[in-house]
Scaffold this motif. Structure first.
Motif, PDB file in Angstrom:
ATOM      1  N   ALA A 187      14.257  33.239  59.013  1.00 42.26           N
ATOM      2  CA  ALA A 187      15.693  33.520  59.019  1.00 42.26           C
ATOM      3  C   ALA A 187      16.003  34.743  59.875  1.00 42.26           C
ATOM      4  O   ALA A 187      17.002  34.786  60.600  1.00 42.26           O
ATOM      5  CB  ALA A 187      16.202  33.716  57.590  1.00 42.26           C
ATOM      6  N   GLU A 188      15.130  35.755  59.783  1.00 41.19           N
ATOM      7  CA  GLU A 188      15.313  36.960  60.588  1.00 41.19           C
ATOM      8  C   GLU A 188      15.040  36.662  62.061  1.00 41.19           C
ATOM      9  O   GLU A 188      15.770  37.127  62.943  1.00 41.19           O
ATOM     10  CB  GLU A 188      14.365  38.062  60.090  1.00 41.19           C
ATOM     11  CG  GLU A 188      14.372  39.334  60.932  1.00 41.19           C
ATOM     12  CD  GLU A 188      15.694  40.095  60.932  1.00 41.19           C
ATOM     13  OE1 GLU A 188      15.804  41.064  61.696  1.00 41.19           O
ATOM     14  OE2 GLU A 188      16.612  39.715  60.162  1.00 41.19           O
ATOM     15  N   LYS A 189      14.010  35.878  62.329  1.00 45.00           N
ATOM     16  CA  LYS A 189      13.721  35.501  63.715  1.00 45.00           C
ATOM     17  C   LYS A 189      14.922  34.771  64.329  1.00 45.00           C
ATOM     18  O   LYS A 189      15.323  35.054  65.461  1.00 45.00           O
ATOM     19  CB  LYS A 189      12.478  34.609  63.782  1.00 45.00           C
ATOM     20  CG  LYS A 189      12.162  34.143  65.197  1.00 45.00           C
ATOM     21  CD  LYS A 189      11.280  32.908  65.214  1.00 45.00           C
ATOM     22  CE  LYS A 189      11.337  32.240  66.568  1.00 45.00           C
ATOM     23  NZ  LYS A 189      10.619  30.963  66.630  1.00 45.00           N
ATOM     24  N   HIS A 190      15.497  33.826  63.601  1.00 45.14           N
ATOM     25  CA  HIS A 190      16.632  33.076  64.117  1.00 45.14           C
ATOM     26  C   HIS A 190      17.850  33.965  64.354  1.00 45.14           C
ATOM     27  O   HIS A 190      18.696  33.646  65.183  1.00 45.14           O
ATOM     28  CB  HIS A 190      16.986  31.932  63.161  1.00 45.14           C
ATOM     29  CG  HIS A 190      15.939  30.869  63.105  1.00 45.14           C
ATOM     30  ND1 HIS A 190      15.744  30.051  62.017  1.00 45.14           N
ATOM     31  CD2 HIS A 190      14.999  30.493  64.017  1.00 45.14           C
ATOM     32  CE1 HIS A 190      14.738  29.227  62.259  1.00 45.14           C
ATOM     33  NE2 HIS A 190      14.276  29.483  63.451  1.00 45.14           N
ATOM     34  N   ARG A 191      17.913  35.083  63.620  1.00 44.75           N
ATOM     35  CA  ARG A 191      19.041  36.003  63.790  1.00 44.75           C
ATOM     36  C   ARG A 191      18.920  36.802  65.084  1.00 44.75           C
ATOM     37  O   ARG A 191      19.925  37.146  65.712  1.00 44.75           O
ATOM     38  CB  ARG A 191      19.119  36.949  62.592  1.00 44.75           C
ATOM     39  CG  ARG A 191      20.367  37.823  62.556  1.00 44.75           C
ATOM     40  CD  ARG A 191      20.338  38.785  61.383  1.00 44.75           C
ATOM     41  NE  ARG A 191      19.331  39.824  61.543  1.00 44.75           N
ATOM     42  CZ  ARG A 191      19.508  40.923  62.276  1.00 44.75           C
ATOM     43  NH1 ARG A 191      20.647  41.117  62.940  1.00 44.75           N
ATOM     44  NH2 ARG A 191      18.551  41.831  62.357  1.00 44.75           N
ATOM     45  N   ILE A 192      17.684  37.121  65.505  1.00 41.27           N
ATOM     46  CA  ILE A 192      17.485  38.022  66.646  1.00 41.27           C
ATOM     47  C   ILE A 192      16.968  37.320  67.899  1.00 41.27           C
ATOM     48  O   ILE A 192      16.853  37.946  68.949  1.00 41.27           O
ATOM     49  CB  ILE A 192      16.497  39.152  66.280  1.00 41.27           C
ATOM     50  CG1 ILE A 192      15.094  38.581  66.018  1.00 41.27           C
ATOM     51  CG2 ILE A 192      17.001  39.948  65.090  1.00 41.27           C
ATOM     52  CD1 ILE A 192      14.006  39.629  65.853  1.00 41.27           C
ATOM     53  N   SER A 193      16.663  36.034  67.809  1.00 47.96           N
ATOM     54  CA  SER A 193      15.952  35.353  68.888  1.00 47.96           C
ATOM     55  C   SER A 193      16.794  35.100  70.136  1.00 47.96           C
ATOM     56  O   SER A 193      18.019  35.251  70.140  1.00 47.96           O
ATOM     57  CB  SER A 193      15.408  34.009  68.389  1.00 47.96           C
ATOM     58  OG  SER A 193      16.463  33.069  68.265  1.00 47.96           O
ATOM     59  N   HIS A 194      16.116  34.674  71.186  1.00 48.80           N
ATOM     60  CA  HIS A 194      16.763  34.271  72.435  1.00 48.80           C
ATOM     61  C   HIS A 194      17.727  33.115  72.204  1.00 48.80           C
ATOM     62  O   HIS A 194      18.790  33.052  72.809  1.00 48.80           O
ATOM     63  CB  HIS A 194      15.695  33.881  73.462  1.00 48.80           C
ATOM     64  CG  HIS A 194      14.636  32.949  72.933  1.00 48.80           C
ATOM     65  ND1 HIS A 194      13.864  33.248  71.832  1.00 48.80           N
ATOM     66  CD2 HIS A 194      14.219  31.726  73.352  1.00 48.80           C
ATOM     67  CE1 HIS A 194      13.028  32.242  71.591  1.00 48.80           C
ATOM     68  NE2 HIS A 194      13.219  31.313  72.490  1.00 48.80           N
ATOM     69  N   ARG A 195      17.356  32.184  71.293  1.00 44.69           N
ATOM     70  CA  ARG A 195      18.247  31.051  70.994  1.00 44.69           C
ATOM     71  C   ARG A 195      19.494  31.541  70.268  1.00 44.69           C
ATOM     72  O   ARG A 195      20.598  31.068  70.522  1.00 44.69           O
ATOM     73  CB  ARG A 195      17.488  30.007  70.176  1.00 44.69           C
ATOM     74  CG  ARG A 195      18.322  28.742  69.915  1.00 44.69           C
ATOM     75  CD  ARG A 195      17.475  27.576  69.421  1.00 44.69           C
ATOM     76  NE  ARG A 195      16.703  27.000  70.512  1.00 44.69           N
ATOM     77  CZ  ARG A 195      15.377  26.955  70.549  1.00 44.69           C
ATOM     78  NH1 ARG A 195      14.672  27.460  69.557  1.00 44.69           N
ATOM     79  NH2 ARG A 195      14.749  26.403  71.566  1.00 44.69           N
ATOM     80  N   ALA A 196      19.312  32.519  69.356  1.00 47.85           N
ATOM     81  CA  ALA A 196      20.467  33.084  68.658  1.00 47.85           C
ATOM     82  C   ALA A 196      21.413  33.762  69.645  1.00 47.85           C
ATOM     83  O   ALA A 196      22.640  33.662  69.519  1.00 47.85           O
ATOM     84  CB  ALA A 196      19.995  34.084  67.605  1.00 47.85           C
ATOM     85  N   ASP A 197      20.862  34.460  70.630  1.00 46.53           N
ATOM     86  CA  ASP A 197      21.666  35.133  71.648  1.00 46.53           C
ATOM     87  C   ASP A 197      22.488  34.113  72.439  1.00 46.53           C
ATOM     88  O   ASP A 197      23.696  34.284  72.651  1.00 46.53           O
ATOM     89  CB  ASP A 197      20.730  35.912  72.571  1.00 46.53           C
ATOM     90  CG  ASP A 197      21.467  36.739  73.614  1.00 46.53           C
ATOM     91  OD1 ASP A 197      22.615  37.149  73.363  1.00 46.53           O
ATOM     92  OD2 ASP A 197      20.881  36.988  74.688  1.00 46.53           O
ATOM     93  N   ALA A 198      21.827  33.020  72.853  1.00 47.02           N
ATOM     94  CA  ALA A 198      22.536  31.991  73.614  1.00 47.02           C
ATOM     95  C   ALA A 198      23.604  31.306  72.763  1.00 47.02           C
ATOM     96  O   ALA A 198      24.723  31.052  73.225  1.00 47.02           O
ATOM     97  CB  ALA A 198      21.541  30.966  74.149  1.00 47.02           C
ATOM     98  N   PHE A 199      23.277  31.013  71.497  1.00 47.24           N
ATOM     99  CA  PHE A 199      24.249  30.341  70.633  1.00 47.24           C
ATOM    100  C   PHE A 199      25.437  31.240  70.315  1.00 47.24           C
ATOM    101  O   PHE A 199      26.568  30.758  70.186  1.00 47.24           O
ATOM    102  CB  PHE A 199      23.584  29.862  69.343  1.00 47.24           C
ATOM    103  CG  PHE A 199      23.252  28.404  69.381  1.00 47.24           C
ATOM    104  CD1 PHE A 199      24.213  27.431  69.153  1.00 47.24           C
ATOM    105  CD2 PHE A 199      21.976  27.983  69.690  1.00 47.24           C
ATOM    106  CE1 PHE A 199      23.908  26.095  69.216  1.00 47.24           C
ATOM    107  CE2 PHE A 199      21.648  26.645  69.765  1.00 47.24           C
ATOM    108  CZ  PHE A 199      22.626  25.688  69.518  1.00 47.24           C
ATOM    109  N   ALA A 200      25.189  32.539  70.175  1.00 46.40           N
ATOM    110  CA  ALA A 200      26.303  33.461  69.929  1.00 46.40           C
ATOM    111  C   ALA A 200      27.302  33.405  71.083  1.00 46.40           C
ATOM    112  O   ALA A 200      28.526  33.431  70.868  1.00 46.40           O
ATOM    113  CB  ALA A 200      25.786  34.876  69.739  1.00 46.40           C
ATOM    114  N   LYS A 201      26.802  33.296  72.312  1.00 40.72           N
ATOM    115  CA  LYS A 201      27.691  33.209  73.481  1.00 40.72           C
ATOM    116  C   LYS A 201      28.422  31.867  73.505  1.00 40.72           C
ATOM    117  O   LYS A 201      29.606  31.804  73.830  1.00 40.72           O
ATOM    118  CB  LYS A 201      26.848  33.400  74.742  1.00 40.72           C
ATOM    119  CG  LYS A 201      26.295  34.818  74.873  1.00 40.72           C
ATOM    120  CD  LYS A 201      25.279  34.940  75.997  1.00 40.72           C
ATOM    121  CE  LYS A 201      24.710  36.353  76.051  1.00 40.72           C
ATOM    122  NZ  LYS A 201      23.610  36.486  77.037  1.00 40.72           N
TER     123      LYS A 201
END
Length: 209
Positions: A187-201
């Motif tokens: 859950a923490e990995k998904h919060r900080i990951s490269h995929r999380a960064d792209a999805f936030a955008k």
């Protein structure tokens, strides 16, 4: 303003059930119904691009054209500074077994070993900086598209540590952490990951105010 997906059905250009589940969970709050290209019987296009953007667009466009629906694809991988950005778009290819390496399939320990071997060959003082990239591509059946790129920087360690991740996660330590991606709670990995960064955008652009 970028064209919006809106609510409705979105084709996720993957045949991977795990990836469909992960992306569906991210988009469910926005009223988007995700279906996989695999469940629709769509073929997997050849990823002939030389960048993450090119490969993500190849997959998204193929799914959009074949289904008549908006499609989302991602392409991601590991890049190592001292290896001139390799494996990069060939991240998964480095894990493919050759005919003399056993049954067909992917061997990620072997792939991690290839990276480590190349770094060690460069000498003990070789920088171990690396980053994970994720590119998300949205494609509409009429040819319009949007691209969102995410990244997380870190360094490589050896030997591999942890059992919670996949791919190169056991050797990647994000900046500011002392655990590998495979040791960090998912859950923490998904919060900080490269995929999380792209999805936030993507979410900010597609569903923001």
């Amino acid at each position: 303003m970028t064209r919006r997906i809106g609510s409705g059905k979105l084709v996720i250009a993957t045949h991977n059930a795990g990836k469909l589940k992960e992306i569906s969970a991210l988009l469910d709050p926005y009223g988007v119904e995700c279906v996989s290209a695999g469940s629709l019987g769509l073929p997997e296009p050849a990823e002939t691009g030389t960048t993450f953007v090119e490969n993500a667009l190849i997959k998204a466009r193929a799914a959009a054209e074949a289904s008549g629906l908006v499609a989302l694809a991602d392409d991601s991988g590991l890049s190592v500074t001292a290896l001139d950005g390799r494996p990069g778009v060939y991240t998964a290819d480095w894990a493919e077994r050759q005919w003399f390496e056993g049954e067909p399939g992917r061997d990620w320990y072997m792939a991690m070993g290839k990276v480590e071997g190349l770094l060690q060959a460069k000498g003990p003082d070789t920088p171990r900086d690396a980053w994970f990239s994720c590119t998300l591509a949205l494609a509409w059946p009429d040819g319009e598209y949007a691209v969102y790129e995410g990244r997380i920087d870190g360094s490589l360690t050896w030997p591999p540590r942890g059992t919670l991740g996949f791919g190169y996660d056991p050797v990647f330590v994000p900046n500011g952490r002392d655990q590998t991606f495979a040791e960090i709670d998912p859950a923490e990995k998904h919060r900080i990951s490269h995929r999380a960064d792209a999805f936030a955008k993507l979410v900010a652009d597609q569903f923001g105010g």
